[in-house]
Design a protein around this motif. Sequence first.
Motif: not given
Length: 433
Positions: A331-332, A334-335, A338-339
């Motif tokens: 999940e991290e 993915r973040e 995205l950044q």
Amino acid sequence: MPLILLVDDEPNILSALCRLFRKEHVEILVAESGAAGLEIMAQHPVDLVISDMRMPGMSGAQFLEEVRSRWPDTVRLLLTGHADIATILDAINRGEIYRYITKPWDDNDIVLTVRHALERHVLEQERKRLEALTLSQNAELAALNASLENKVRERTAELEQARDGLVELNGQLKTNFLLSIKVFSNLIEMRGGNLAGHSLRVADLSRKLAVQLGCDEASTTDIFLAAMMHDIGKIGLSDDMLKVPRAVMSREQSAAYRKVPTEGEQLLMPIAELRNAAKLVRAHQERFDGNGYPDQLNGAGIPLGARILALVSDYDNLQNGMILPRKIWPEEVREMLLQDRGKQYDPELVTALFRLLDGLAGTASPERIVVQIAAAMVQPGVTLACDLLLPNGSLLLSAGHFIDSGMCRQIIHFDTTLAQPLMLSVYGDASPG
């Protein structure tokens, strides 16, 4: 020159018709009765006959019926001065008359009628000639085919035997080639614990992403091979350095690491089958914003396969601790991806990767069962549970692919071109209870 026969018991009618057709570049014969007309036709190849309806002895209808029976190719016209429709229809049916002309006639109309009738006659004769020629040629071809049949069977058997040998050899070569790729890939992974299985995971996910994006088979294969071999340039690095995350490398270590893409390309280029993959290996550390290496490519200037490889490789490496000093949860990850959309990674590929991962996670649901269906029976709205492979082992669609109406039509059409029907494993809802 066309030959016309005029049949009428009135000499003045025959004379008038002769004068009328004298300028039409036709030959004219005349007869004053049906019997005389039949005698003339028995001796001359008449193309068109015009007969009066009312004649003593043999009527025009009887005469034309006899002409139809004996010379069916001759065009038949009826000349009548009576408006008895029933009689005219009877004559038309019995003699299969092309046209009937009423007395008194219009000169232009009767000339045009005869011209059109002769043109039709010529076309009909040409059609029959071509049909006869075709039949003759077909007979000749059939005879030729019959004589060659045994030779073709013998040669076909030889070719099939040679083909089977080549297919077997090609299968062995392909198997050995892929085995060699895996061996080369494992050379690096054996030296670093965090690297174990990395190349295979990246290759599998990169292939699925390429298929989802609509890449053709050749491009997808190049991406798969490049993913398997993208770390081959690390073969010159020390064991200790292989364990150092990129974020904490020293200046010297970073300089050595930046040579990995070009050295990987150099190692693969001598192998013809890997030259396209080698170009992707060279470019897999380029950044979408142009701040990567070794060539500072940017945007669409970076090969699509290299953009896919960069994204998927980092997605896996962030989770196994090869980029940051710690392992990152999915999940991290993915973040973080995205950044870096539009900076390090192609933003469209990031979106596509997330969609693929969500689809793969969805297909793992324990509430769904797998059913197998023939490609000819596939319906829109299903999801592949397993990779769809061709009979030769080539990937057509990857697991997790959603089959919409367009893809459904393509699968059905493709299935018709194969000797062996395709079978699809798709997810279906489990039956209650």
